[in-house]
Design an enzyme around this catalytic site. Structure first.
Site, PDB file in Angstrom:
ATOM      1  CG  ASP A 102       9.972  -5.732 -22.995  1.00 54.42           C
ATOM      2  OD1 ASP A 102       9.647  -5.749 -21.797  1.00 54.42           O
ATOM      3  OD2 ASP A 102       9.172  -5.990 -23.923  1.00 54.42           O
ATOM      4  CB  SER A 103      10.862  -2.914 -17.923  1.00 54.72           C
ATOM      5  OG  SER A 103      11.776  -3.835 -17.371  1.00 54.72           O
ATOM      6  CD  GLU A 154       5.029  -8.448 -23.176  1.00 51.49           C
ATOM      7  OE1 GLU A 154       4.099  -7.922 -23.826  1.00 51.49           O
ATOM      8  OE2 GLU A 154       5.828  -7.789 -22.493  1.00 51.49           O
ATOM      9  CG  ASP A 174      11.273  -9.451 -21.635  1.00 55.06           C
ATOM     10  OD1 ASP A 174      10.789 -10.584 -21.431  1.00 55.06           O
ATOM     11  OD2 ASP A 174      10.940  -8.441 -20.981  1.00 55.06           O
ATOM     12  CE  LYS A 220       9.342 -11.579 -19.062  1.00 54.23           C
ATOM     13  NZ  LYS A 220       8.504 -10.619 -19.801  1.00 54.23           N
ATOM     14  CD  GLU A 268       3.188  -6.671 -16.190  1.00 53.70           C
ATOM     15  OE1 GLU A 268       3.934  -7.319 -16.936  1.00 53.70           O
ATOM     16  OE2 GLU A 268       3.269  -5.430 -16.044  1.00 53.70           O
TER      17      GLU A 268
END
Ligand code: KIV
Length: 274
Positions: free
Chosen positions: A54-55, A125, A93, A123, A192
């Site tokens: 999602d970057s 978070e 993501d 993925k 991270e």
């Protein structure tokens, strides 16, 4: 038998291949991609995992955080990448707001990613807070990669992008969360921006692969954002980022030459016209 082949020769990287790599101590290389052209170049290099992160919210759309990107936009990026990839494992993501606090919505979001992109995994978070969503997605047979430490979707809670888990309390929670995600059935976890020692500790304790970004070298693999490591994005310079290229400079040089060629009538020449 998987264990008798070199992992570089596998025709498709699966979650089982990654598990074997951890067992054999072969490091896992992961990079982001958001479009067909870059994904095709990456897949031909033998990269193990391509993350449609999602970057993309920052890198592709110019937002200042990962929060604004939508599920439809992630599906657009994910499906473009999947069309290019034959060998690497493609992880997409789940964007902010599509899985937190509502496991039914989480499952629907993950199903859309799998169906509409053709991704290999998703993925998410977070740890304990999102465990119900992780469980529900896994129960549908969808492989899940976790993400702990600095979790950019929670930036407004943290208020800063500094190194995470430097206090004993936060480090203990991270270790507990990692164990919970492994127990739930996640096939790997991204760590991270945490102290290298903690990255090594979690990696030793868990059976599944730990992929670091600013988590030191004692983890099972590394991930970087492609546009950062190629020097396309220059504003972002954390200590963990190694720049392998200065592509923005090279692009600028080529474009300036093109402009000059057009203006001086050097381009197109006799051979470049019909
Ligand atoms: O979105 C992303 O690119 C990521 C990586 C930084 C791991 O989650």
């Amino acid at each position: 038998m998987l264990s008798s082949v070199s992992f570089r020769n596998v025709t498709k990287v699966t979650t089982h291949v990654l598990q074997e790599m951890k067992l054999k101590g072969e490091k896992i290389a992961m990079l982001t991609a958001y479009d067909y052209s870059f994904a095709r170049i990456l897949d031909n290099t033998g990269i193990d995992i391509i993350l449609v992160g999602d970057s993309a919210s920052n890198v592709m759309a110019g937002h200042s955080s990962t929060l604004p990107i939508t599920l439809n936009e992630m599906i657009y990026h994910g499906s473009s990448v999947v069309r290019a990839v034959k060998r690497a494992l493609v992880v997409v993501d789940l964007p902010f707001g599509t899985y937190q606090g509502n496991s039914k919505e989480a499952l629907n979001s993950a199903i859309r990613i799998m169906k509409e992109c053709g991704a290999d995994a998703v993925k998410l978070e977070g740890g304990k807070e999102i465990l119900e969503s992780v469980d529900r997605i896994l129960s549908a047979g969808i492989p899940v990669m976790g993400h702990l430490g600095l979790t950019p979707q929670s930036i407004h809670k943290f208020g800063t992008y500094v190194v995470r888990a430097t206090s004993e309390e936060e480090a203990t929670k991270l270790v507990e969360d990692a164990h919970l995600l492994e127990k739930a059935g996640c096939f790997a976890i991204v760590l991270e921006k945490i102290p290298a020692k903690l990255g090594g500790l979690v990696t030793q304790q868990l059976k599944i692969p730990l992929i670091g970004i600013g988590a030191g070298r004692e983890v099972d693999g590394q991930v970087l954002v492609l546009h950062d490591m190629l020097g396309i994005t220059l504003e972002f310079s954390p200590r963990f980022l190694r720049r392998y290229h200065n592509l923005s400079e090279e692009i600028r040089g080529s474009v300036n030459t093109y402009i000059n060629d057009v203006k001086t009538l050097d381009f197109p020449n006799e051979k470049e016209q019909y």
